[in-house]
Design a protein around this motif. Structure first.
Motif, PDB file in Angstrom:
ATOM      1  N   VAL A   1       0.862  -1.168   0.000  1.00 35.14           N
ATOM      2  CA  VAL A   1       0.000   0.000   0.000  1.00 35.14           C
ATOM      3  C   VAL A   1       0.907   1.229   0.000  1.00 35.14           C
ATOM      4  O   VAL A   1       1.830   1.320   0.807  1.00 35.14           O
ATOM      5  N   VAL A   2       0.660   2.140  -0.919  1.00 40.08           N
ATOM      6  CA  VAL A   2       1.481   3.347  -1.050  1.00 40.08           C
ATOM      7  C   VAL A   2       0.568   4.567  -0.997  1.00 40.08           C
ATOM      8  O   VAL A   2      -0.483   4.578  -1.647  1.00 40.08           O
ATOM      9  N   MET A   3       0.958   5.578  -0.228  1.00 38.12           N
ATOM     10  CA  MET A   3       0.206   6.835  -0.233  1.00 38.12           C
ATOM     11  C   MET A   3       0.784   7.713  -1.334  1.00 38.12           C
ATOM     12  O   MET A   3       1.973   8.010  -1.345  1.00 38.12           O
ATOM     13  N   VAL A   4      -0.075   8.109  -2.260  1.00 38.22           N
ATOM     14  CA  VAL A   4       0.313   8.992  -3.360  1.00 38.22           C
ATOM     15  C   VAL A   4      -0.185  10.390  -3.014  1.00 38.22           C
ATOM     16  O   VAL A   4      -1.362  10.573  -2.753  1.00 38.22           O
ATOM     17  N   ARG A   5       0.731  11.360  -2.997  1.00 34.11           N
ATOM     18  CA  ARG A   5       0.379  12.748  -2.684  1.00 34.11           C
ATOM     19  C   ARG A   5       0.727  13.625  -3.871  1.00 34.11           C
ATOM     20  O   ARG A   5       1.705  13.367  -4.570  1.00 34.11           O
TER      21      ARG A   5
ATOM     22  N   SER B   1      -4.310  13.501  -1.803  1.00 35.80           N
ATOM     23  CA  SER B   1      -3.596  12.231  -1.619  1.00 35.80           C
ATOM     24  C   SER B   1      -4.597  11.087  -1.688  1.00 35.80           C
ATOM     25  O   SER B   1      -5.800  11.287  -1.504  1.00 35.80           O
ATOM     26  N   ARG B   2      -4.072   9.915  -1.950  1.00 29.65           N
ATOM     27  CA  ARG B   2      -4.895   8.704  -1.977  1.00 29.65           C
ATOM     28  C   ARG B   2      -3.979   7.502  -1.786  1.00 29.65           C
ATOM     29  O   ARG B   2      -2.867   7.472  -2.310  1.00 29.65           O
ATOM     30  N   ASN B   3      -4.457   6.523  -1.064  1.00 24.97           N
ATOM     31  CA  ASN B   3      -3.709   5.279  -0.891  1.00 24.97           C
ATOM     32  C   ASN B   3      -4.052   4.305  -2.003  1.00 24.97           C
ATOM     33  O   ASN B   3      -5.207   4.229  -2.431  1.00 24.97           O
ATOM     34  N   THR B   4      -3.058   3.549  -2.419  1.00 26.17           N
ATOM     35  CA  THR B   4      -3.308   2.448  -3.341  1.00 26.17           C
ATOM     36  C   THR B   4      -3.813   1.267  -2.535  1.00 26.17           C
ATOM     37  O   THR B   4      -3.814   1.301  -1.308  1.00 26.17           O
TER      38      THR B   4
END
Length: 86
Positions: free
Chosen positions: A9-13, A46-49
């Motif tokens: 799980v990666v947080m994309v900002r 931001s959103r998490n994968t």
């Protein structure tokens, strides 16, 4: 994480305030695959994968006209070697 071959799980900002845009779109590509839309939102967000983010996955940030603003490709770091007494 450093577990090769496993998704994470990666947080994309993103922050596109420097560009005049009402919203941004985030697309992604996998090695050997085509681009597909992933999310869209305000210029800052931001959103998490899910647990599907792996090495080589590229996120592409676009403005409200579809122009590419930036891209980032995931790369994992090497796992530290365990000491003999661990």
């Amino acid at each position: 994480g450093c577990a090769a071959g496993h998704g994470a799980v990666v947080m994309v900002r993103w922050d596109a305030r420097a560009v005049e845009t009402k919203f941004v779109q985030v697309a992604l590509t996998r090695p050997g695959g085509g681009e597909r839309g992933w999310t869209r939102g305000k210029p800052v967000g931001s959103r998490n994968t899910g647990r599907w983010a792996v090495d080589g996955l590229t996120f592409i940030l676009r403005d409200d006209h579809g122009r590419e603003l930036t891209r980032k490709t995931l790369e994992t770091s090497r796992c530290p070697r365990k000491q003999k007494d661990e």
